[in-house]
Design an enzyme around this catalytic site. Structure first.
Site, PDB file in Angstrom:
ATOM      1  CG  ASP A 145      -2.174   0.656   1.044  1.00 22.20           C
ATOM      2  OD1 ASP A 145      -3.253   0.059   0.972  1.00 22.20           O
ATOM      3  OD2 ASP A 145      -2.448   2.002   0.775  1.00 22.20           O
TER       4      ASP A 145
ATOM      5  CB  THR B 262      -7.659   6.272   0.235  1.00 26.17           C
ATOM      6  OG1 THR B 262      -7.364   4.969  -0.411  1.00 26.17           O
ATOM      7  CG2 THR B 262      -7.821   7.317  -1.053  1.00 26.17           C
ATOM      8  N   GLY B 263      -5.655   4.814   2.554  1.00 22.98           N
ATOM      9  CA  GLY B 263      -5.610   3.601   3.546  1.00 22.98           C
ATOM     10  C   GLY B 263      -4.969   4.346   4.755  1.00 22.98           C
TER      11      GLY B 263
ATOM     12  CB  VAL C 122       0.197  -0.796  -7.365  1.00 24.95           C
ATOM     13  CG1 VAL C 122       0.268  -1.681  -6.173  1.00 24.95           C
ATOM     14  CG2 VAL C 122      -0.947  -0.065  -7.351  1.00 24.95           C
TER      15      VAL C 122
ATOM     16  CE1 TYR D 273     -12.698   2.657  -7.994  1.00 24.96           C
ATOM     17  CE2 TYR D 273     -15.203   2.784  -8.750  1.00 24.96           C
ATOM     18  CZ  TYR D 273     -13.951   2.522  -7.756  1.00 24.96           C
ATOM     19  OH  TYR D 273     -14.292   1.213  -6.832  1.00 24.96           O
TER      20      TYR D 273
ATOM     21  CE1 TYR E  40      -0.953  -8.048 -19.179  1.00 25.99           C
ATOM     22  CE2 TYR E  40       0.340  -9.763 -18.135  1.00 25.99           C
ATOM     23  CZ  TYR E  40       0.171  -8.595 -18.950  1.00 25.99           C
ATOM     24  OH  TYR E  40       1.348  -7.708 -18.712  1.00 25.99           O
TER      25      TYR E  40
ATOM     26  CB  THR F  87     -18.607  -3.557   0.426  1.00 17.76           C
ATOM     27  OG1 THR F  87     -18.886  -4.430  -0.720  1.00 17.76           O
ATOM     28  CG2 THR F  87     -18.249  -4.476   1.633  1.00 17.76           C
TER      29      THR F  87
ATOM     30  NE  ARG G  31     -15.731   4.360   0.401  1.00 21.98           N
ATOM     31  CZ  ARG G  31     -14.988   3.265   0.284  1.00 21.98           C
ATOM     32  NH1 ARG G  31     -15.415   2.248  -0.844  1.00 21.98           N
ATOM     33  NH2 ARG G  31     -13.853   2.869   0.793  1.00 21.98           N
TER      34      ARG G  31
HETATM   35  P1  NAD Z   1     -10.040   2.079   0.372  1.00 23.03           P
HETATM   36  O1  NAD Z   1      -9.622   3.281  -0.060  1.00 23.03           O
HETATM   37  O2  NAD Z   1     -10.338   1.866   1.841  1.00 23.03           O
HETATM   38  O3  NAD Z   1      -8.784   0.981   0.130  1.00 23.03           O
HETATM   39  C1  NAD Z   1      -7.776   1.303  -0.942  1.00 23.03           C
HETATM   40  C2  NAD Z   1      -6.411   1.120  -0.657  1.00 23.03           C
HETATM   41  O4  NAD Z   1      -5.676   1.130  -1.962  1.00 23.03           O
HETATM   42  C3  NAD Z   1      -5.788   2.096   0.373  1.00 23.03           C
HETATM   43  O5  NAD Z   1      -5.236   1.623   1.475  1.00 23.03           O
HETATM   44  C4  NAD Z   1      -5.025   2.985  -0.600  1.00 23.03           C
HETATM   45  O6  NAD Z   1      -3.949   3.696   0.147  1.00 23.03           O
HETATM   46  C5  NAD Z   1      -4.490   2.018  -1.441  1.00 23.03           C
HETATM   47  N1  NAD Z   1      -4.175   2.476  -2.685  1.00 23.03           N
HETATM   48  C6  NAD Z   1      -4.538   3.429  -3.497  1.00 23.03           C
HETATM   49  N2  NAD Z   1      -3.816   3.615  -4.605  1.00 23.03           N
HETATM   50  C7  NAD Z   1      -2.506   2.857  -4.583  1.00 23.03           C
HETATM   51  C8  NAD Z   1      -1.304   2.849  -5.118  1.00 23.03           C
HETATM   52  N3  NAD Z   1      -1.225   3.462  -6.282  1.00 23.03           N
HETATM   53  N4  NAD Z   1      -0.602   2.039  -4.571  1.00 23.03           N
HETATM   54  C9  NAD Z   1      -0.595   1.293  -3.487  1.00 23.03           C
HETATM   55  N5  NAD Z   1      -1.791   1.199  -2.612  1.00 23.03           N
HETATM   56  C10 NAD Z   1      -2.717   2.038  -3.139  1.00 23.03           C
HETATM   57  O7  NAD Z   1     -11.159   1.485  -0.571  1.00 23.03           O
HETATM   58  P2  NAD Z   1     -11.886   0.062  -0.462  1.00 23.03           P
HETATM   59  O8  NAD Z   1     -13.355   0.245  -0.341  1.00 23.03           O
HETATM   60  O9  NAD Z   1     -11.336  -0.799   0.316  1.00 23.03           O
HETATM   61  O10 NAD Z   1     -11.747  -0.502  -1.861  1.00 23.03           O
HETATM   62  C11 NAD Z   1     -10.623  -1.361  -2.210  1.00 23.03           C
HETATM   63  C12 NAD Z   1     -10.896  -1.828  -3.510  1.00 23.03           C
HETATM   64  O11 NAD Z   1     -12.276  -2.382  -3.913  1.00 23.03           O
HETATM   65  C13 NAD Z   1     -10.764  -0.740  -4.634  1.00 23.03           C
HETATM   66  O12 NAD Z   1      -9.867  -1.303  -5.832  1.00 23.03           O
HETATM   67  C14 NAD Z   1     -12.130  -0.419  -4.987  1.00 23.03           C
HETATM   68  O13 NAD Z   1     -12.126   0.059  -6.458  1.00 23.03           O
HETATM   69  C15 NAD Z   1     -12.621  -1.690  -5.053  1.00 23.03           C
HETATM   70  N6  NAD Z   1     -14.191  -1.625  -4.655  1.00 23.03           N
HETATM   71  C16 NAD Z   1     -14.718  -1.549  -3.237  1.00 23.03           C
HETATM   72  C17 NAD Z   1     -16.128  -1.262  -3.126  1.00 23.03           C
HETATM   73  C18 NAD Z   1     -16.647  -0.939  -1.796  1.00 23.03           C
HETATM   74  O14 NAD Z   1     -17.858  -0.718  -1.978  1.00 23.03           O
HETATM   75  N7  NAD Z   1     -15.995  -0.769  -0.682  1.00 23.03           N
HETATM   76  C19 NAD Z   1     -16.841  -1.172  -4.357  1.00 23.03           C
HETATM   77  C20 NAD Z   1     -16.321  -1.667  -5.405  1.00 23.03           C
HETATM   78  C21 NAD Z   1     -15.204  -2.027  -5.691  1.00 23.03           C
HETATM   79  N1  UDP Z   2     -24.910  10.158  -0.347  1.00 26.18           N
HETATM   80  C1  UDP Z   2     -25.694  10.869   0.265  1.00 26.18           C
HETATM   81  N2  UDP Z   2     -25.021  11.541   1.409  1.00 26.18           N
HETATM   82  C2  UDP Z   2     -23.786  11.427   1.769  1.00 26.18           C
HETATM   83  C3  UDP Z   2     -22.993  10.677   0.855  1.00 26.18           C
HETATM   84  C4  UDP Z   2     -23.469   9.986  -0.040  1.00 26.18           C
HETATM   85  O1  UDP Z   2     -26.851  11.120   0.043  1.00 26.18           O
HETATM   86  O2  UDP Z   2     -23.621  12.009   2.644  1.00 26.18           O
HETATM   87  C5  UDP Z   2     -25.302   9.573  -1.399  1.00 26.18           C
HETATM   88  C6  UDP Z   2     -24.696   9.622  -2.691  1.00 26.18           C
HETATM   89  O3  UDP Z   2     -25.159  10.749  -3.592  1.00 26.18           O
HETATM   90  C7  UDP Z   2     -25.120   8.219  -3.569  1.00 26.18           C
HETATM   91  C8  UDP Z   2     -25.305   7.193  -2.493  1.00 26.18           C
HETATM   92  O4  UDP Z   2     -25.440   8.072  -1.342  1.00 26.18           O
HETATM   93  O5  UDP Z   2     -26.329   8.395  -4.185  1.00 26.18           O
HETATM   94  C9  UDP Z   2     -24.117   6.470  -2.693  1.00 26.18           C
HETATM   95  O6  UDP Z   2     -22.954   6.998  -2.285  1.00 26.18           O
HETATM   96  P1  UDP Z   2     -21.250   6.722  -1.860  1.00 26.18           P
HETATM   97  O7  UDP Z   2     -20.497   7.958  -1.958  1.00 26.18           O
HETATM   98  O8  UDP Z   2     -21.435   5.699  -0.804  1.00 26.18           O
HETATM   99  O9  UDP Z   2     -21.007   5.478  -3.179  1.00 26.18           O
HETATM  100  P2  UDP Z   2     -21.658   5.347  -4.748  1.00 26.18           P
HETATM  101  O10 UDP Z   2     -22.510   4.216  -4.790  1.00 26.18           O
HETATM  102  O11 UDP Z   2     -22.254   6.450  -5.294  1.00 26.18           O
HETATM  103  O12 UDP Z   2     -20.229   4.871  -5.558  1.00 26.18           O
END
Ligand code: NAD
Ligand code: UDP
Length: 319
Positions: free
Chosen positions: A31, A35-36, A57, A150, A164, A180, A191
């Site tokens: 990492d 954002t972590g 990465v 994104y 790949y 999630t 979020r």
């Molecule tokens: P998060 O921000 O908590 O975790 C992402 C992690 O990636 C962070 O620790 C950040 O520092 C690290 N990171 C970002 N860019 C990096 C880089 N260039 N090099 C090394 N580390 C890097 O977010 P999350 O919710 O845990 O999401 C993790 C993954 O799951 C992401 O790829 C996201 O797109 C995917 N995802 C999450 C959700 C969700 O609802 N949580 C939904 C769809 C997809």
């Molecule tokens: N949202 C909201 N209030 C907040 C944060 C988000 O109403 O304080 C709404 C946002 O506009 C979206 C939904 O909640 O319609 C989910 O947003 P999130 O940022 O969790 O992720 P998304 O599912 O849009 O990727």
């Protein structure tokens, strides 16, 4: 297995580290903390089966020793424009993590003849015109909208992963992850669940963007991690939706959180905070996961919110 997990200090990545270690695997977490948070991995300090490497990465990746599996989770993940951690405010880093980061992690998987799992997203469906979303739906995505950094990076990542797989015969998997939530989400990433829970705990009104009729389908992290683990040990190479199929409007989510936290401050609507690319409806069709992974979520939204709230109480110093 010896497993490389990128994004290990994030929300999902850190829970995946825990699950893989519990299953008896060795884990290399990577990492750059964009954002972590290192606190998400603090409990693993001294664990003989865990190695952490601080690295971006998007640059060439070196891991000492061999790896048997690579889970590429590194990417900013919040769409919230008001948060400095939102991908709209980290546009180049987000595109590089999805494009160059995927290329580098596929490369390390290929060099080790390891299996590869990509964290893709429901965002690849954009603002979907089909409902619920099946894996065969190609999506409705604005290629230059604010969320495109994104969405298009993840679409490129899926395409590169399949290239790949088809061209090099790499043993790949693609998880299309839907919303999630749970402990270890960054309190300030904007979020909806962290925003609403912290507002409720502060006894403030919950900030509903737009009219709140837009929907999401919220999956508790333990269910999600179980789905990802099942996918990792499966032979499923086509993309697969992993998420909770129960759809909830944002307005109803606010009511549920206010009720569970005894917050009587209600809701406040912010019409202009809801961007044009904010999807109107989102719900996974999880038939493929049910049939091929024998997986479905078990934790209700109410139970998941109750399991998540103490984490944010701790973060706010209210525990
Ligand atoms: P998060 O921000 O908590 O975790 C992402 C992690 O990636 C962070 O620790 C950040 O520092 C690290 N990171 C970002 N860019 C990096 C880089 N260039 N090099 C090394 N580390 C890097 O977010 P999350 O919710 O845990 O999401 C993790 C993954 O799951 C992401 O790829 C996201 O797109 C995917 N995802 C999450 C959700 C969700 O609802 N949580 C939904 C769809 C997809
Ligand atoms: N949202 C909201 N209030 C907040 C944060 C988000 O109403 O304080 C709404 C946002 O506009 C979206 C939904 O909640 O319609 C989910 O947003 P999130 O940022 O969790 O992720 P998304 O599912 O849009 O990727």
């Amino acid at each position: 297995m010896r497993v490389l997990i990128t994004g290990a200090a994030g929300f999902l990545g850190s829970h995946l580290c825990d699950r893989l270690l519990r299953e008896g695997h060795q884990v290399v977490g990577m990492d750059n903390f964009i954002t972590g948070n290192s606190e998400n991995l603090a409990h693993l300090a001294g664990n003989q089966n865990f190695l952490f490497i601080r690295h971006d990465v998007s640059n060439f990746i070196f891991v000492p020793g061999s790896v048997d599996a690579v889970l590429h989770f590194a990417s900013p993940a919040s769409p919230n424009e008001s948060s400095p951690l939102g991908y709209i405010n980290l546009p180049i880093q987000t595109m590089k993590a999805g494009a160059l980061g995927t290329h580098n992690t596929l490369g390390i998987a290929r060099a080790n003849d390891a299996r590869f799992l990509l964290a893709s997203t429901s965002e690849i469906y954009g603002d979907p015109l089909e409902h619920p979303q099946t894996e065969s739906y190609w999506g409705h995505v604005d290629p230059i909208g604010k969320r495109s950094v994104y969405d298009e990076a993840k679409r490129f990542a899926e395409a590169l992963t399949m290239a790949y797989h088809r061209f090099h015969g790499l043993d790949t998997r693609i998880a299309r992850i839907f919303n999630t939530y749970g402990p270890r989400m960054h309190i300030d990433d904007g979020r909806v669940v962290p925003n609403f829970i912290q507002q409720a705990l502060r006894l403030e009104p919950l900030t509903v963007y737009g009219d709140g009729v837009q929907t999401r389908s919220f999956c508790y992290v333990d269910d999600m991690v179980d789905g990802i683990y099942r996918l990792l040990i499966s032979e499923e190479h086509e993309p697969i939706n992993i998420g909770n199929p129960i759809e909830t409007s944002i307005h109803d989510l606010a009511l549920i959180i206010n009720s569970l936290t005894n917050n009587s401050a209600g809701i406040v609507s912010f019409e202009r905070k809801r961007g044009p690319s904010d999807p109107q409806r989102r719900r996974p069709d999880i038939s493929r996961a049910r049939n091929n992974l024998n997986w479905e979520p078990h934790i209700s939204l109410e139970e998941g919110i109750q399991r998540t709230t103490p984490y944010f109480q701790g973060k706010l110093g209210l525990a």
